[in-house]
Design an enzyme around this catalytic site. Structure first.
Site, PDB file in Angstrom:
ATOM      1  N   HIS A 275       0.871  -1.242   0.058  1.00 45.79           N
ATOM      2  CA  HIS A 275       0.013   0.133   0.121  1.00 45.79           C
ATOM      3  C   HIS A 275       0.938   1.392   0.126  1.00 45.79           C
ATOM      4  O   HIS A 275       1.079   1.748   0.858  1.00 45.79           O
ATOM      5  CB  HIS A 275      -0.865  -0.195   1.233  1.00 45.79           C
TER       6      HIS A 275
ATOM      7  N   CYS B   8     -10.406   3.589   2.563  1.00 50.95           N
ATOM      8  CA  CYS B   8     -10.457   4.295   3.743  1.00 50.95           C
ATOM      9  C   CYS B   8      -9.606   5.419   3.854  1.00 50.95           C
ATOM     10  O   CYS B   8      -8.490   5.292   3.062  1.00 50.95           O
ATOM     11  CB  CYS B   8     -10.566   3.154   4.838  1.00 50.95           C
TER      12      CYS B   8
END
Length: 418
Positions: free
Chosen positions: A372, A402
Site C-alpha cells: 500500500h 478508507c
C-alpha cells in the site's frame, strides 16, 4: 460536435435517465473515459527494488511508459495531477518529471493529498475538469516512496482544537484506529488472520498465473548494496511483497504490532509499507474516438463520506452506499469491488457490514499481500480492477478507500473491454 454535446446533455435530463444500470452503461460523446491504466511493480519499502529510487525519477519513468504505451501526442495532454501523501516537494517533482518525459510546458501539473485515497482523488480531479469542459485530456497519477522518511504528525494540535474529541482523535496513529475497530466492532484476531491469508493466496495465484502482467510496466532503476555501497542497475518488473505459501497458521503466530493499543493487528494482517506508482489517462469519449484511443472504461463518478476519525478504516461502509445511491444501484449490481486492505480489521468489517460477497472483493488480493504505497493505491486499484475485468468480462466496478482522519472514498466504473 455541438449537436452531439447538446444531445448528451439532454439525455441526462430525461426522467429516469440518470438512474440505474441502463443510465451508466449508456455511451455519450461527453463521457469521461479511461484509455490507459498502468502501474509500476509494488516493492517493499527500505528493502525492495525501489528503496534507492527518488520520487521524481519514478514519476518520470512511469510517464515515459505511459506515453509510449498510449502512443498519444504529449502535446495533447492538458494537465497532470499527482496523488501523494508524504513528499512535501511533490508538486515540484511532478511538474519537472512531466517536462522531462516529453509533456510540453503547455500542460499544467499539480498534486492532491487525500491521504490513502489521493490517487483516486487525482482521477476525480482530472475527470471533473473534463466533465466541466476545462480540458479534453488529462493524466492522473498516484505515487509514494515510503522508503523516504516523509512528514509525520507529531506535534499536538492547538489546545482549542483539542477540546473537540473527534478533532483530537485525528491524532491517533493508524495502528490504533485498527485496534479500535477490532475492539469496538468485535472483529476477532482469527477473522483478521484468515482474511489476510486469503489475500496472500489470491495475490500469489494472480502472480503465478501472470494476471498482473498487463497492468504492470517494468521500471529500470538503481539499487545500492547497504553493506558494500555498490550500485547496481536493475529492472524492477514484479511485486516483491507477496509471500508465497502464507497460511492462516503462519499468520496466527505473528505477535501484535501495536501492543500499546491492542492485540489483533499484526505485521501479517496489515497493509505493507510499500513503494510504487500508478498512472491513469482520461479523456472525453469523443476525443478518444477522434484519436483512435482504446476505451477501457467509463468513469461514472466518485464520492467521499465521513466517519469517526478513531475508526477511520470503516470509511468504505459510508462511501460505497452513498456512491451506489447516487446512481440508484444495488450492491449486487457490482461485479467487482476493490476495497483497500489498510488493515484486516477494516476489510473484514467492511465486507461483513456491507454484506458483500467476498468472492467479488479484491479477487487478486489487496494491500495486505501486495502493498500500500499511500498516495498510489487509489490509482493502482483502477489498473488492477480494469485488468481483472478484462480477464473475467466483468462490467460494473467499484473501488473504495478508507482515509486517515475518518473518511471514505469510492469510485464507479463501467468496463468497456467486453
Amino acid at each position: 460536435m455541438a449537436a452531439d454535446r447538446l444531445s448528451s446533455l439532454l439525455s441526462h435530463l430525461k426522467p429516469g435517465a440518470a438512474n440505474g444500470l441502463a443510465a451508466i452503461t449508456q455511451k455519450n460523446p461527453d463521457d469521461v473515459v479511461i484509455t490507459l491504466a498502468i502501474r509500476t511493480p509494488l516493492t517493499r519499502a527500505r528493502k525492495g527494488g525501489f528503496k534507492d529510487t527518488e520520487l521524481d525519477y519514478l514519476l518520470y519513468a512511469l510517464l515515459k511508459e505511459t506515453l509510449a504505451k498510449s502512443q498519444i501526442d504529449p502535446a495533447l495532454i492538458e494537465d497532470v495531477c499527482l496523488g501523494n501523501v508524504n513528499e512535501v516537494k511533490a508538486a515540484y517533482m511532478v511538474r519537472a518529471a512531466a517536462l522531462a518525459a516529453g509533456i510540453p510546458h503547455t500542460a499544467g501539473a499539480s498534486t492532491v493529498n487525500r491521504f490513502c485515497s489521493s490517487g483516486l482523488k487525482a482521477v476525480q480531479d482530472i475527470a471533473n475538469q473534463i466533465s466541466m469542459g476545462a480540458i479534453d485530456i488529462g493524466l492522473a497519477m498516484g505515487a509514494e516512496l515510503m522508503s523516504a522518511p516523509g512528514e509525520r504528525l507529531e506535534k499536538p494540535f492547538n489546545e482549542e482544537v483539542l477540546r473537540n474529541q473527534e478533532a483530537a482523535d485525528c491524532m491517533q496513529p493508524m495502528g490504533q484506529t485498527s485496534e479500535n475497530i477490532g475492539k469496538d466492532f468485535d472483529v476477532p484476531r482469527e477473522q483478521q488472520d484468515r482474511y489476510a491469508a486469503e489475500s496472500f493466496r489470491r495475490a500469489e495465484a494472480a502472480q503465478n498465473n501472470g494476471w498482473f502482467a498487463d497492468e504492470i510496466v517494468p521500471i529500470p532503476t538503481k539499487v545500492k548494496d547497504p553493506k558494500t555501497g555498490e550500485i547496481t542497475e536493475v529492472i524492477v518488473s514484479r511485486d516483491d511483497g507477496i509471500r508465497p505459501g502464507t497460511t492462516f497458521e503462519s499468520l496466527s503466530k505473528i505477535r501484535p504490532a501495536f501492543p500499546q493499543f491492542g492485540d489483533k493487528s499484526t505485521g501479517g494482517n496489515s497493509s505493507q509499507v510499500t513503494d510504487g506508482a500508478a498512472s491513469v489517462l482520461l479523456m472525453r469519449r469523443s476525443k478518444a474516438i477522434e484519436l483512435n484511443q482504446p476505451i477501457l472504461a467509463k468513469f461514472c463518478g466518485a464520492t467521499v463520506a465521513g466517519v469517526p476519525p478513531r475508526v477511520m478504516g470503516i470509511g468504505p461502509t459510508a462511501a460505497i452506499p452513498k456512491l451506489l445511491s447516487k446512481f440508484q444501484l444495488d450492491k449486487n449490481d457490482i461485479d467487482i469491488y476493490e476495497i483497500n486492505e489498510a488493515f484486516a480489521s477494516m476489510a473484514v468489517y467492511c465486507v461483513n457490514t456491507l454484506g458483500l460477497d467476498h468472492a467479488k472483493v479484491n479477487p487478486r488480493g489487496g494491500a495486505i499481500a501486495i502493498g500500500h504505497p499511500l498516495g498510489a493505491t487509489g490509482a493502482r486499484q483502477i489498473a488492477t480492477i480494469l485488468s481483472e475485468a478484462r480477464r473475467t468480462k466483468s462490467k460494473i466496478l467499484v473501488t473504495s478507500m478508507c482515509i486517515g482522519t475518518g473518511q471514505g472514498m469510492a469510485g464507479l466504473f463501467v468496463n468497456e473491454q467486453l
